[in-house]
Write an enzyme that holds these catalytic residues in place. Structure first.
Site, short mmCIF file in Angstrom:
data_model
loop_
_atom_site.label_atom_id
_atom_site.label_comp_id
_atom_site.label_asym_id
_atom_site.label_seq_id
_atom_site.Cartn_x
_atom_site.Cartn_y
_atom_site.Cartn_z
N SER A 58 0.86 -1.04 0.02
CA SER A 58 0.09 0.08 0.08
C SER A 58 0.90 1.30 0.09
O SER A 58 1.53 1.45 -0.98
CB SER A 58 -1.00 -0.05 1.36
OG SER A 58 -1.80 0.70 0.97
N ASP A 68 -10.35 -5.77 -2.60
CA ASP A 68 -9.59 -4.76 -1.71
C ASP A 68 -10.36 -3.43 -1.70
O ASP A 68 -10.69 -2.78 -2.83
CB ASP A 68 -8.15 -4.58 -2.40
CG ASP A 68 -7.41 -3.64 -1.50
OD1 ASP A 68 -7.86 -2.59 -1.09
OD2 ASP A 68 -6.07 -3.68 -1.62
N HIS A 105 -7.31 -6.21 1.50
CA HIS A 105 -6.33 -5.27 1.66
C HIS A 105 -5.41 -5.68 2.74
O HIS A 105 -4.50 -5.20 3.10
CB HIS A 105 -6.42 -3.89 1.95
CG HIS A 105 -5.57 -2.78 1.68
ND1 HIS A 105 -4.92 -2.79 0.60
CD2 HIS A 105 -5.02 -1.92 2.54
CE1 HIS A 105 -3.70 -1.58 0.60
NE2 HIS A 105 -3.96 -1.36 1.98
N1 LIG Z 1 -8.72 2.89 7.71
C1 LIG Z 1 -7.83 1.81 7.87
C2 LIG Z 1 -6.58 1.93 6.80
C3 LIG Z 1 -5.40 1.48 7.13
C4 LIG Z 1 -4.95 0.14 6.71
O1 LIG Z 1 -5.78 -0.45 6.01
N2 LIG Z 1 -3.76 -0.12 6.83
C5 LIG Z 1 -2.89 -1.04 6.02
C6 LIG Z 1 -1.82 -0.48 5.06
S1 LIG Z 1 -2.55 0.47 4.12
C7 LIG Z 1 -2.35 -2.01 7.20
O2 LIG Z 1 -1.43 -2.77 6.86
N3 LIG Z 1 -2.97 -2.26 8.38
C8 LIG Z 1 -2.54 -2.62 9.41
C9 LIG Z 1 -2.55 -4.28 9.47
O3 LIG Z 1 -3.59 -4.70 8.94
O4 LIG Z 1 -2.13 -4.94 10.48
C10 LIG Z 1 -7.57 1.85 9.09
O5 LIG Z 1 -7.18 2.69 9.85
O6 LIG Z 1 -7.42 0.64 9.69
#
Ligand SMILES: N[C@@H](CCC(=O)N[C@@H](CS)C(=O)NCC(=O)O)C(=O)O
Length: 277
Positions: free
Chosen positions: A144, A222, A255
């Site tokens: 991302s 996603d 995602h």
């Molecule tokens: N709105 C979401 C967007 C954040 C998101 O999806 N982050 C991804 C990268 S863009 C991620 O890897 N989140 C941490 C995880 O899943 O451990 C949130 O705040 O959780």
């Protein structure tokens, strides 16, 4: 450098590390996996996405079993400087946890948000000095916001990185709300300053030095696919530039790190083939 925790796994060692960065003027956190043996080992640097620390990839991607088999080091840095004296924003997509791998020129971000120099200089210097790394064999991958970081840093520093791949990257920050917001805040309103931090534009304008192949995986379930990630822009730009891009679209994958864990072995294999060539 301080090692704040260390674990043995799959015959190798995972270290949680803190060190002082001259670029960000803060302590920075990362994890480093070193496989069993003497080294020097090829290295994959993983850049994480919005809201992540070094721990998300480390704990959720399930990468270390294959990395141990391949004899591959993996380094996962934090996504931004952090701390009380560091500027922040209430939103999840700006400030701490959202450094976008650029060098900010605008107030209040410029004082610490120097993530481009952090990754391409301070982090590499630390790995070279403190771990059994072969710095002539370093690859870059990410997810991302980190996919955008991996693509743009590899394109801008091809002498440092021999291979590049990404999961669900932000293909063109200029064209999506996450990118427009962050680039405006960190780099100012002029799109000229954004161009070198936009993988699709860089490719389309013939300014990205070529890699033999770029591997990108994208889940079709996603939620950010259409509004933020836009991999078709990368695909179009790669065609224009004559850059070989393997863009795999996966039905039903979202995602999350479940998606990453499902395909991480392919990326580790992809990088190892190139780093050991
Ligand atoms: N709105 C979401 C967007 C954040 C998101 O999806 N982050 C991804 C990268 S863009 C991620 O890897 N989140 C941490 C995880 O899943 O451990 C949130 O705040 O959780």
């Amino acid at each position: 450098m301080d090692i704040t925790a260390q674990h043995r796994l799959f015959g190798g060692t995972l270290s949680f590390v803190k060190h002082d960065s001259a670029a960000t003027q803060t302590p920075m956190a990362l994890s480093v996996f070193v496989p069993e043996g003497e080294g020097p080992f090829p290295v994959l640097i993983w850049l994480s996405g919005l809201t992540c620390t070094a721990n998300n990839f480390t704990e959720k991607a399930g990468a270390y079993k294959r990395a141990a088999e391949l004899g591959l080091m993996i380094v996962a840095p934090d996504t931004s400087p952090r701390g009380e004296g560091v500027a922040n924003d209430e939103a999840y997509d700006l400030g701490q946890g959202a450094g976008f791998y650029v060098n900010a020129t605008q107030s209040p971000w410029a004082a610490h948000f120097q993530m481009e120099t952090y990754v391409t200089h301070d982090l590499l210097e630390l790995i070279a000095a403190e771990f059994p790394a072969d710095m002539s064999r370093v690859g870059l991958s990410g997810h991302s916001m980190g996919g955008h970081g991996a693509l743009t840093l590899a394109m801008n520093y091809p002498h440092l990185f021999k291979s590049v791949s990404a999961f669900a990257p932000i293909a063109s920050p200029v064209h999506c709300p996450w990118g427009q917001k962050a680039m405006t805040a960190y780099l100012g309103p002029s799109h000229e300053a954004w161009e070198r931090s936009d993988a699709a534009l860089r490719l389309a304008r013939g300014k990205a030095l070529p890699f033999d192949e770029i591997l990108v995986d994208q889940g079709l379930a996603d939620p950010f696919l259409e509004t933020q990630l836009m991999p078709h822009l990368l695909e179009q730009a790669a065609k224009v530039a004559g850059q070989k891009l393997t863009l795999r679209r996966h039905e039903g994958y979202d995602h999350s790190y479940y998606f990453i864990a499902s395909f991480i072995d392919d990326h580790l294999d992809f990088h190892t083939r190139r780093l050991k060539a």
